[in-house]
Design a protein around this motif. Structure first.
Motif, PDB file in Angstrom:
ATOM      1  N   PRO A 124     -12.020   6.839  17.674  1.00 46.98           N
ATOM      2  CA  PRO A 124     -13.101   5.923  18.067  1.00 46.98           C
ATOM      3  C   PRO A 124     -12.932   4.553  17.396  1.00 46.98           C
ATOM      4  CG  PRO A 124     -13.987   8.039  17.343  1.00 46.98           C
ATOM      5  CD  PRO A 124     -12.530   8.047  17.043  1.00 46.98           C
ATOM      6  N   PHE A 125     -13.405   3.526  18.073  1.00 47.51           N
ATOM      7  CA  PHE A 125     -13.265   2.157  17.571  1.00 47.51           C
ATOM      8  C   PHE A 125     -13.873   2.000  16.180  1.00 47.51           C
ATOM      9  CE2 PHE A 125     -14.973  -2.116  17.004  1.00 47.51           C
ATOM     10  CZ  PHE A 125     -13.791  -2.843  17.053  1.00 47.51           C
ATOM     11  N   GLU A 126     -15.007   2.644  15.926  1.00 49.23           N
ATOM     12  CA  GLU A 126     -15.677   2.522  14.626  1.00 49.23           C
ATOM     13  C   GLU A 126     -14.769   3.024  13.506  1.00 49.23           C
ATOM     14  OE1 GLU A 126     -17.153   4.302  17.244  1.00 49.23           O
ATOM     15  OE2 GLU A 126     -18.279   2.561  17.920  1.00 49.23           O
ATOM     16  N   ASN A 127     -14.069   4.130  13.747  1.00 52.72           N
ATOM     17  CA  ASN A 127     -13.160   4.678  12.741  1.00 52.72           C
ATOM     18  C   ASN A 127     -11.985   3.742  12.500  1.00 52.72           C
ATOM     19  OD1 ASN A 127     -14.918   6.768  13.045  1.00 52.72           O
ATOM     20  ND2 ASN A 127     -13.386   8.317  13.482  1.00 52.72           N
ATOM     21  N   LEU A 128     -11.400   3.253  13.585  1.00 55.28           N
ATOM     22  CA  LEU A 128     -10.267   2.333  13.457  1.00 55.28           C
ATOM     23  C   LEU A 128     -10.675   1.056  12.738  1.00 55.28           C
ATOM     24  CD1 LEU A 128      -8.396   2.586  16.851  1.00 55.28           C
ATOM     25  CD2 LEU A 128      -7.657   3.392  14.627  1.00 55.28           C
ATOM     26  N   SER A 129     -11.830   0.537  13.082  1.00 59.89           N
ATOM     27  CA  SER A 129     -12.321  -0.679  12.456  1.00 59.89           C
ATOM     28  C   SER A 129     -12.484  -0.486  10.949  1.00 59.89           C
ATOM     29  CB  SER A 129     -13.649  -1.078  13.083  1.00 59.89           C
ATOM     30  OG  SER A 129     -14.189  -2.192  12.437  1.00 59.89           O
ATOM     31  N   ASN A 130     -13.012   0.643  10.550  1.00 61.54           N
ATOM     32  CA  ASN A 130     -13.200   0.958   9.141  1.00 61.54           C
ATOM     33  C   ASN A 130     -11.856   1.061   8.411  1.00 61.54           C
ATOM     34  OD1 ASN A 130     -14.634   1.519   6.853  1.00 61.54           O
ATOM     35  ND2 ASN A 130     -15.014   3.654   7.368  1.00 61.54           N
ATOM     36  N   ILE A 131     -10.880   1.707   9.042  1.00 62.31           N
ATOM     37  CA  ILE A 131      -9.548   1.838   8.451  1.00 62.31           C
ATOM     38  C   ILE A 131      -8.920   0.468   8.255  1.00 62.31           C
ATOM     39  CG2 ILE A 131      -7.193   2.636   8.911  1.00 62.31           C
ATOM     40  CD1 ILE A 131      -8.508   5.083  10.312  1.00 62.31           C
ATOM     41  N   VAL A 132      -8.957  -0.349   9.301  1.00 60.15           N
ATOM     42  CA  VAL A 132      -8.339  -1.678   9.242  1.00 60.15           C
ATOM     43  C   VAL A 132      -9.041  -2.563   8.213  1.00 60.15           C
ATOM     44  CG1 VAL A 132      -7.902  -3.783  10.576  1.00 60.15           C
ATOM     45  CG2 VAL A 132      -7.407  -1.547  11.565  1.00 60.15           C
ATOM     46  N   GLN A 133     -10.373  -2.496   8.138  1.00 55.52           N
ATOM     47  CA  GLN A 133     -11.116  -3.312   7.170  1.00 55.52           C
ATOM     48  C   GLN A 133     -10.723  -2.991   5.733  1.00 55.52           C
ATOM     49  OE1 GLN A 133     -15.255  -2.649   7.998  1.00 55.52           O
ATOM     50  NE2 GLN A 133     -15.384  -4.398   9.386  1.00 55.52           N
ATOM     51  N   HIS A 134     -10.343  -1.749   5.459  1.00 58.22           N
ATOM     52  CA  HIS A 134      -9.960  -1.373   4.104  1.00 58.22           C
ATOM     53  C   HIS A 134      -8.453  -1.549   3.849  1.00 58.22           C
ATOM     54  CE1 HIS A 134     -13.932   0.500   4.284  1.00 58.22           C
ATOM     55  NE2 HIS A 134     -13.940   0.314   2.987  1.00 58.22           N
ATOM     56  N   ALA A 135      -7.637  -1.397   4.882  1.00 60.17           N
ATOM     57  CA  ALA A 135      -6.184  -1.468   4.706  1.00 60.17           C
ATOM     58  C   ALA A 135      -5.651  -2.898   4.700  1.00 60.17           C
ATOM     59  CB  ALA A 135      -5.484  -0.662   5.804  1.00 60.17           C
ATOM     60  N   LEU A 136      -6.194  -3.758   5.551  1.00 64.73           N
ATOM     61  CA  LEU A 136      -5.665  -5.130   5.648  1.00 64.73           C
ATOM     62  C   LEU A 136      -5.740  -5.924   4.343  1.00 64.73           C
ATOM     63  CD1 LEU A 136      -6.429  -6.688   9.141  1.00 64.73           C
ATOM     64  CD2 LEU A 136      -4.231  -6.260   8.066  1.00 64.73           C
ATOM     65  N   PRO A 137      -6.836  -5.882   3.587  1.00 63.24           N
ATOM     66  CA  PRO A 137      -6.848  -6.647   2.337  1.00 63.24           C
ATOM     67  C   PRO A 137      -5.776  -6.193   1.343  1.00 63.24           C
ATOM     68  CG  PRO A 137      -9.076  -6.029   2.936  1.00 63.24           C
ATOM     69  CD  PRO A 137      -8.154  -5.319   3.881  1.00 63.24           C
ATOM     70  N   ILE A 138      -5.502  -4.902   1.303  1.00 60.44           N
ATOM     71  CA  ILE A 138      -4.455  -4.412   0.399  1.00 60.44           C
ATOM     72  C   ILE A 138      -3.107  -4.973   0.817  1.00 60.44           C
ATOM     73  CG2 ILE A 138      -3.200  -2.335  -0.336  1.00 60.44           C
ATOM     74  CD1 ILE A 138      -5.889  -0.840  -0.154  1.00 60.44           C
ATOM     75  N   VAL A 139      -2.841  -4.953   2.111  1.00 62.01           N
ATOM     76  CA  VAL A 139      -1.536  -5.393   2.614  1.00 62.01           C
ATOM     77  C   VAL A 139      -1.402  -6.917   2.612  1.00 62.01           C
ATOM     78  CG1 VAL A 139      -0.047  -5.426   4.650  1.00 62.01           C
ATOM     79  CG2 VAL A 139      -1.188  -3.314   3.979  1.00 62.01           C
ATOM     80  N   VAL A 194      -2.089   2.556  -1.683  1.00 66.83           N
ATOM     81  CA  VAL A 194      -1.217   1.480  -1.184  1.00 66.83           C
ATOM     82  C   VAL A 194      -0.352   1.990  -0.042  1.00 66.83           C
ATOM     83  CG1 VAL A 194       0.723  -0.006  -1.812  1.00 66.83           C
ATOM     84  CG2 VAL A 194      -1.237   0.184  -3.346  1.00 66.83           C
ATOM     85  N   GLN A 195       0.261   3.158  -0.221  1.00 67.46           N
ATOM     86  CA  GLN A 195       1.124   3.698   0.825  1.00 67.46           C
ATOM     87  C   GLN A 195       0.352   4.000   2.101  1.00 67.46           C
ATOM     88  OE1 GLN A 195       2.863   7.032  -1.257  1.00 67.46           O
ATOM     89  NE2 GLN A 195       4.692   5.873  -1.783  1.00 67.46           N
ATOM     90  N   SER A 196      -0.835   4.571   1.973  1.00 62.26           N
ATOM     91  CA  SER A 196      -1.595   4.897   3.186  1.00 62.26           C
ATOM     92  C   SER A 196      -2.064   3.635   3.901  1.00 62.26           C
ATOM     93  CB  SER A 196      -2.776   5.816   2.875  1.00 62.26           C
ATOM     94  OG  SER A 196      -3.674   5.198   2.007  1.00 62.26           O
ATOM     95  N   ALA A 197      -2.436   2.592   3.167  1.00 57.79           N
ATOM     96  CA  ALA A 197      -2.813   1.328   3.812  1.00 57.79           C
ATOM     97  C   ALA A 197      -1.633   0.769   4.607  1.00 57.79           C
ATOM     98  CB  ALA A 197      -3.279   0.314   2.769  1.00 57.79           C
ATOM     99  N   CYS A 198      -0.445   0.807   4.015  1.00 55.77           N
ATOM    100  CA  CYS A 198       0.756   0.305   4.702  1.00 55.77           C
ATOM    101  C   CYS A 198       1.075   1.136   5.935  1.00 55.77           C
ATOM    102  CB  CYS A 198       1.949   0.325   3.748  1.00 55.77           C
ATOM    103  SG  CYS A 198       1.805  -0.813   2.379  1.00 55.77           S
ATOM    104  N   VAL A 199       1.000   2.443   5.799  1.00 55.03           N
ATOM    105  CA  VAL A 199       1.311   3.332   6.924  1.00 55.03           C
ATOM    106  C   VAL A 199       0.345   3.102   8.085  1.00 55.03           C
ATOM    107  CG1 VAL A 199       1.290   5.758   7.655  1.00 55.03           C
ATOM    108  CG2 VAL A 199       2.500   5.089   5.581  1.00 55.03           C
TER     109      VAL A 199
END
Length: 187
Positions: free
Chosen positions: A22-37, A111-116
């Motif tokens: 679902p879009f809500e899940n993807l949005s949450n993942i991207v919001q947390h992963a992008l700043p790390i990367v 870090v690895q999961s954000a990159c993946v």
């Protein structure tokens, strides 16, 4: 025989398609992963490079000795601001960072999961193909300034493909190259 085993185990094979996240899940993942990367990329690459270059302890295999080292504490102190945002660092009575194996493992996993996630979501690769990415698989385009090429061997078709990617994917592959336990050609 397979049919009997499925019947005994109560497994019903399905050949349908799997629904996307679902879009809500993807949005949450991207919001947390992008700043790390994107925002912390340079600091994290520098940290892992310094951590890997410690003279007396050459491999992650002896992490127990590395984490006790005064040099590790100094490296963590140097990148304290980045770590406080990404992964909480505990400080003892004498204001020194407490580096435990679980702290470092959690940082590495995060870090690895954000990159993946960034690589999977921006390239459309299957996770089985993601596992076969190699070091330096992402190269700058010679013709275009803000474009990179990700080279991947597709396991299902046994083809090599080249995927055009943007800066987040490039930074994710570079960060993944530095954030590894062992020396290997695979990311």
């Amino acid at each position: 025989w397979m049919g009997q085993q499925r019947e005994i185990a109560g497994v019903e094979p399905s050949s349908g398609f799997h629904a996307p996240l679902p879009f809500e899940n993807l949005s949450n993942i991207v919001q947390h992963a992008l700043p790390i990367v994107l925002e912390h990329h340079d600091e994290l690459v520098s940290f892992f490079k310094e951590f890997n270059e410690l003279d007396s302890i050459k491999s992650y295999g002896n992490l127990k000795l590395k984490k006790r080292s005064q040099r590790v504490r100094k490296i963590v102190e140097k990148y304290k601001d980045t770590f406080d945002i990404i992964r909480y660092t505990e400080y003892g009575k004498n204001k020194e960072a407490t580096i435990t194996r679980s702290w470092f493992t959690e940082l590495l996993k995060l870090v690895q999961s954000a990159c993946v996630w960034i690589i999977l979501l921006t390239t459309g690769l299957r996770n089985v193909d993601m596992r076969n990415l190699v070091v330096r698989c992402c190269q700058q385009s010679k013709r275009m300034e803000n474009m990179w090429w990700l080279v991947s061997d597709i396991k299902k078709t046994k083809n090599r493909i080249v995927i055009p990617v943007g800066e987040p994917t490039f930074k994710a592959t570079k960060l993944l190259e530095s954030a590894r336990y062992i020396e290997s050609n695979l990311l």
